[in-house]
Design an enzyme around this catalytic site. Structure first.
Site, PDB file in Angstrom:
ATOM      1  CG  HIS A   1      -8.668   5.373  11.362  1.00 52.42           C
ATOM      2  ND1 HIS A   1      -9.640   5.017  10.452  1.00 52.42           N
ATOM      3  CD2 HIS A   1      -9.307   5.495  12.555  1.00 52.42           C
ATOM      4  CE1 HIS A   1     -10.818   4.937  11.073  1.00 52.42           C
ATOM      5  NE2 HIS A   1     -10.641   5.229  12.337  1.00 52.42           N
TER       6      HIS A   1
ATOM      7  NE  ARG B   1      -3.532   0.086   2.522  1.00 49.83           N
ATOM      8  CZ  ARG B   1      -3.995   0.335   3.746  1.00 49.83           C
ATOM      9  NH1 ARG B   1      -3.993  -0.614   4.661  1.00 49.83           N
ATOM     10  NH2 ARG B   1      -4.469   1.517   4.049  1.00 49.83           N
TER      11      ARG B   1
ATOM     12  CB  CYS C   1      11.904  -2.050  18.182  1.00 50.88           C
ATOM     13  SG  CYS C   1      12.171  -0.587  19.181  1.00 50.88           S
TER      14      CYS C   1
ATOM     15  CG  ASN D   1     -20.403   7.937  -0.563  1.00 48.25           C
ATOM     16  OD1 ASN D   1     -20.358   7.185  -1.524  1.00 48.25           O
ATOM     17  ND2 ASN D   1     -19.837   7.641   0.609  1.00 48.25           N
TER      18      ASN D   1
ATOM     19  CG  ASP E   1      -4.206   8.901   1.562  1.00 48.70           C
ATOM     20  OD1 ASP E   1      -4.221  10.023   2.122  1.00 48.70           O
ATOM     21  OD2 ASP E   1      -5.176   8.462   0.904  1.00 48.70           O
TER      22      ASP E   1
ATOM     23  CB  CYS F   1      12.525  -3.129  22.992  1.00 50.74           C
ATOM     24  SG  CYS F   1      11.157  -3.268  21.834  1.00 50.74           S
TER      25      CYS F   1
ATOM     26  CB  THR G   1     -16.484   8.051   5.236  1.00 45.01           C
ATOM     27  OG1 THR G   1     -16.458   6.985   6.202  1.00 45.01           O
ATOM     28  CG2 THR G   1     -17.498   9.107   5.646  1.00 45.01           C
TER      29      THR G   1
ATOM     30  CD  GLN H   1     -13.413   7.459   8.629  1.00 42.79           C
ATOM     31  OE1 GLN H   1     -13.746   6.359   9.043  1.00 42.79           O
ATOM     32  NE2 GLN H   1     -14.137   8.137   7.757  1.00 42.79           N
TER      33      GLN H   1
HETATM   34  C1  BJW Z   1     -16.333   7.774  -3.039  1.00 45.74           C
HETATM   35  C2  BJW Z   1     -15.693   7.661  -4.214  1.00 45.74           C
HETATM   36  C3  BJW Z   1     -15.395   8.930  -4.797  1.00 45.74           C
HETATM   37  C4  BJW Z   1     -15.984   5.624  -3.618  1.00 45.74           C
HETATM   38  N1  BJW Z   1     -15.767  10.058  -4.127  1.00 45.74           N
HETATM   39  N2  BJW Z   1     -16.719   8.800  -2.358  1.00 45.74           N
HETATM   40  C5  BJW Z   1     -19.721   0.410  17.945  1.00 45.74           C
HETATM   41  C6  BJW Z   1     -20.588  -0.397  17.265  1.00 45.74           C
HETATM   42  C7  BJW Z   1     -20.121  -1.454  16.476  1.00 45.74           C
HETATM   43  C8  BJW Z   1     -18.765  -1.717  16.373  1.00 45.74           C
HETATM   44  C9  BJW Z   1     -17.890  -0.897  17.044  1.00 45.74           C
HETATM   45  C10 BJW Z   1     -18.356   0.142  17.827  1.00 45.74           C
HETATM   46  N3  BJW Z   1     -17.290   0.779  18.365  1.00 45.74           N
HETATM   47  C11 BJW Z   1     -16.163   0.162  17.938  1.00 45.74           C
HETATM   48  C12 BJW Z   1     -16.502  -0.864  17.147  1.00 45.74           C
HETATM   49  C13 BJW Z   1     -15.562  -1.796  16.481  1.00 45.74           C
HETATM   50  C14 BJW Z   1     -14.888  -1.235  15.266  1.00 45.74           C
HETATM   51  C15 BJW Z   1     -15.946  -0.915  14.224  1.00 45.74           C
HETATM   52  O1  BJW Z   1     -16.355   0.199  14.029  1.00 45.74           O
HETATM   53  N4  BJW Z   1     -16.334  -1.915  13.459  1.00 45.74           N
HETATM   54  C16 BJW Z   1     -17.309  -1.722  12.377  1.00 45.74           C
HETATM   55  C17 BJW Z   1     -16.838  -2.483  11.141  1.00 45.74           C
HETATM   56  C18 BJW Z   1     -18.666  -2.114  12.841  1.00 45.74           C
HETATM   57  N5  BJW Z   1     -14.098  -0.049  15.586  1.00 45.74           N
HETATM   58  C19 BJW Z   1     -12.877  -0.162  16.097  1.00 45.74           C
HETATM   59  O2  BJW Z   1     -12.401  -1.257  16.366  1.00 45.74           O
HETATM   60  C20 BJW Z   1     -12.114   1.107  16.394  1.00 45.74           C
HETATM   61  N6  BJW Z   1     -11.589   1.049  17.716  1.00 45.74           N
HETATM   62  C21 BJW Z   1     -12.338   1.228  18.792  1.00 45.74           C
HETATM   63  O3  BJW Z   1     -13.466   1.633  18.750  1.00 45.74           O
HETATM   64  O4  BJW Z   1     -11.663   0.973  19.940  1.00 45.74           O
HETATM   65  C22 BJW Z   1     -12.348   1.018  21.189  1.00 45.74           C
HETATM   66  C23 BJW Z   1     -11.281   0.935  22.261  1.00 45.74           C
HETATM   67  C24 BJW Z   1     -11.274   1.890  23.264  1.00 45.74           C
HETATM   68  C25 BJW Z   1     -10.285   1.806  24.264  1.00 45.74           C
HETATM   69  C26 BJW Z   1      -9.333   0.798  24.215  1.00 45.74           C
HETATM   70  C27 BJW Z   1      -9.354  -0.139  23.208  1.00 45.74           C
HETATM   71  C28 BJW Z   1     -10.335  -0.071  22.200  1.00 45.74           C
HETATM   72  C29 BJW Z   1     -10.905   1.221  15.481  1.00 45.74           C
HETATM   73  C30 BJW Z   1     -11.259   1.345  14.042  1.00 45.74           C
HETATM   74  C31 BJW Z   1      -9.984   1.348  13.201  1.00 45.74           C
HETATM   75  C32 BJW Z   1     -10.273   1.275  11.733  1.00 45.74           C
HETATM   76  N7  BJW Z   1      -9.059   0.985  11.042  1.00 45.74           N
HETATM   77  C33 BJW Z   1      -9.063   0.947   9.590  1.00 45.74           C
HETATM   78  C34 BJW Z   1      -7.645   0.532   9.111  1.00 45.74           C
HETATM   79  C35 BJW Z   1      -6.680   1.702   9.312  1.00 45.74           C
HETATM   80  C36 BJW Z   1      -5.312   1.371   8.869  1.00 45.74           C
HETATM   81  C37 BJW Z   1      -5.221   1.095   7.404  1.00 45.74           C
HETATM   82  O5  BJW Z   1      -5.476   1.984   6.556  1.00 45.74           O
HETATM   83  O6  BJW Z   1      -4.900  -0.036   7.067  1.00 45.74           O
HETATM   84  O7  BJW Z   1      -9.411   2.233   9.075  1.00 45.74           O
HETATM   85  S1  BJW Z   1     -10.316  -0.117   8.892  1.00 45.74           S
HETATM   86  C38 BJW Z   1     -10.722   0.942   7.530  1.00 45.74           C
HETATM   87  O8  BJW Z   1     -12.080   1.464   7.685  1.00 45.74           O
HETATM   88  C39 BJW Z   1      -9.788   2.150   7.680  1.00 45.74           C
HETATM   89  C40 BJW Z   1     -10.693   3.286   7.289  1.00 45.74           C
HETATM   90  O9  BJW Z   1     -10.170   4.502   7.781  1.00 45.74           O
HETATM   91  C41 BJW Z   1     -12.000   2.884   7.903  1.00 45.74           C
HETATM   92  C42 BJW Z   1     -13.199   3.584   7.321  1.00 45.74           C
HETATM   93  O10 BJW Z   1     -13.348   3.247   5.979  1.00 45.74           O
HETATM   94  P1  BJW Z   1     -13.783   4.374   4.931  1.00 45.74           P
HETATM   95  O11 BJW Z   1     -12.742   5.415   4.865  1.00 45.74           O
HETATM   96  O12 BJW Z   1     -15.159   4.815   5.222  1.00 45.74           O
HETATM   97  O13 BJW Z   1     -13.685   3.565   3.552  1.00 45.74           O
HETATM   98  P2  BJW Z   1     -14.716   2.531   2.902  1.00 45.74           P
HETATM   99  O14 BJW Z   1     -13.963   1.724   1.926  1.00 45.74           O
HETATM  100  O15 BJW Z   1     -15.493   1.810   3.929  1.00 45.74           O
HETATM  101  O16 BJW Z   1     -15.768   3.465   2.146  1.00 45.74           O
HETATM  102  C43 BJW Z   1     -15.401   4.239   1.029  1.00 45.74           C
HETATM  103  C44 BJW Z   1     -16.568   5.099   0.629  1.00 45.74           C
HETATM  104  O17 BJW Z   1     -16.149   5.940  -0.416  1.00 45.74           O
HETATM  105  C45 BJW Z   1     -17.795   4.324   0.114  1.00 45.74           C
HETATM  106  O18 BJW Z   1     -18.958   4.826   0.764  1.00 45.74           O
HETATM  107  C46 BJW Z   1     -17.824   4.657  -1.374  1.00 45.74           C
HETATM  108  O19 BJW Z   1     -19.153   4.741  -1.905  1.00 45.74           O
HETATM  109  C47 BJW Z   1     -17.179   6.010  -1.393  1.00 45.74           C
HETATM  110  N8  BJW Z   1     -16.531   6.387  -2.631  1.00 45.74           N
HETATM  111  N9  BJW Z   1     -15.474   6.395  -4.583  1.00 45.74           N
HETATM  112  C48 BJW Z   1     -16.404   9.958  -2.932  1.00 45.74           C
HETATM  113  N10 BJW Z   1     -14.763   9.039  -5.969  1.00 45.74           N
END
Ligand code: BJW
Length: 250
Positions: free
Chosen positions: A124, A75, A152, A218, A109, A155, A193, A106
């Site tokens: 993120h 990536r 690392c 979107n 990049d 460590c 998003t 989020q």
């Molecule tokens: C266009 C387009 C164009 C296309 N123009 N648009 C409550 C309820 C349920 C679950 C949870 C909750 N709270 C927490 C959770 C669990 C989980 C979660 O949310 N899960 C869901 C799947 C349900 N959340 C977590 O685990 C988070 N942590 C947390 O809450 O911790 C609590 C905690 C507290 C204290 C101690 C310990 C823990 C962390 C979430 C981390 C997400 N990480 C990722 C990877 C990041 C690293 C990497 O890049 O590899 O983040 S996952 C991935 O999803 C990435 C993104 O930032 C994120 C969001 O995705 P995004 O950006 O919306 O992309 P897509 O692909 O989903 O959508 C793209 C959109 O673009 C689409 O709608 C298209 O239509 C559109 N599009 N072309 C405009 N040209």
């Protein structure tokens, strides 16, 4: 700058022009037109057989550190070849025009920074930072031993990308700033998003409950669409420049 085919309601243009504070949340869709695949598009090529949950979790890294490290290396290569698109540049223009402006992303990049956005809240993390998987400290360089992932220099534990995986906490200061902006802004724009990953997905709803005008950009509907005051259906590379053009004539 804007595309004449996208209709921006005059009341929205006026709301942007008169806003004291505009907040924007971006997701992977904003970088799609730069050639960076979104998460919930099917993955292609080598990575097509893996789910996001098999790659972006601490458990995946524990189980298969090499696989996860190599996915991020792939990536990074992809993003290194990408350039900001008109959507990124429109947000730079918005930051220049709005009295107060908060850009929350989020995305990992750094294309917003490359476009010239001065202040970006990275919820993120970043593909371009590496940290120790044990102590969490950011590491700038490490000895080239051939280990994958590398180790690392302090460590000897494994290094990992400084991004937030599922089940991990978001950085506290960034999250607090994002929540404060959502509560204080007059207009909140959620662009590119899927609005399903928490806690980022709660920011637009908090903004709407706090009285902000909620705008979604979107090509597809999302769980947010029914809550938005304005759903601007289309790619952000066209819609965001059209918003700036309608509000400020640039
Ligand atoms: C266009 C387009 C164009 C296309 N123009 N648009 C409550 C309820 C349920 C679950 C949870 C909750 N709270 C927490 C959770 C669990 C989980 C979660 O949310 N899960 C869901 C799947 C349900 N959340 C977590 O685990 C988070 N942590 C947390 O809450 O911790 C609590 C905690 C507290 C204290 C101690 C310990 C823990 C962390 C979430 C981390 C997400 N990480 C990722 C990877 C990041 C690293 C990497 O890049 O590899 O983040 S996952 C991935 O999803 C990435 C993104 O930032 C994120 C969001 O995705 P995004 O950006 O919306 O992309 P897509 O692909 O989903 O959508 C793209 C959109 O673009 C689409 O709608 C298209 O239509 C559109 N599009 N072309 C405009 N040209």
């Amino acid at each position: 700058m804007g595309s004449p085919s996208i209709h921006i309601p005059p009341a929205l243009a006026q709301a942007l022009r008169s806003a004291r504070h505009i907040a924007v949340l971006t997701g992977a869709g904003v970088s799609a037109e730069s050639g960076v695949p979104t998460f919930r598009d099917a993955q292609t090529g080598l990575w097509a057989k893996y789910d996001l949950e098999e790659l972006a979790t601490p458990q995946a890294f524990q189980r298969s550190p090499r696989l996860v490290w190599e996915w991020y290396a792939w990536r990074r290569e992809l993003v290194a070849a990408a350039r900001p698109n008109p959507g990124h540049y429109a947000l730079v223009e918005m930051e220049n025009r709005a009295p107060n402006f908060t850009l929350i992303t989020q995305n990992v990049d750094q294309l917003h920074q490359q476009a010239g956005s001065r202040r970006v809240i990275e919820l993120h993390g970043s593909l371009w930072r590496t940290k120790c998987s044990r102590e969490g400290r950011v590491v700038e360089s490490w000895p080239e031993t051939g280990d994958v992932p590398p180790r690392c220099p302090h460590c000897s534990d494994l290094l990992r990308p400084d991004v937030v995986w599922f089940g991990e906490a978001l950085p506290e200061r960034e999250l607090m700033e994002a929540f404060a902006a959502a509560q204080q802004c007059d207009v909140f724009i959620a662009a590119g998003t899927s609005a399903i990953v928490q806690p980022a997905a709660s920011l637009p709803l908090l903004a709407a409950r706090s009285g902000a005008v909620l705008v979604e950009v979107n090509p597809q509907e999302t769980p947010l669409t029914g809550e938005a005051d304005y759903f601007l259906q289309g790619p952000s590379g066209s819609v965001l420049p059209a918003l700036v053009q309608a509000a400020w004539g640039v």
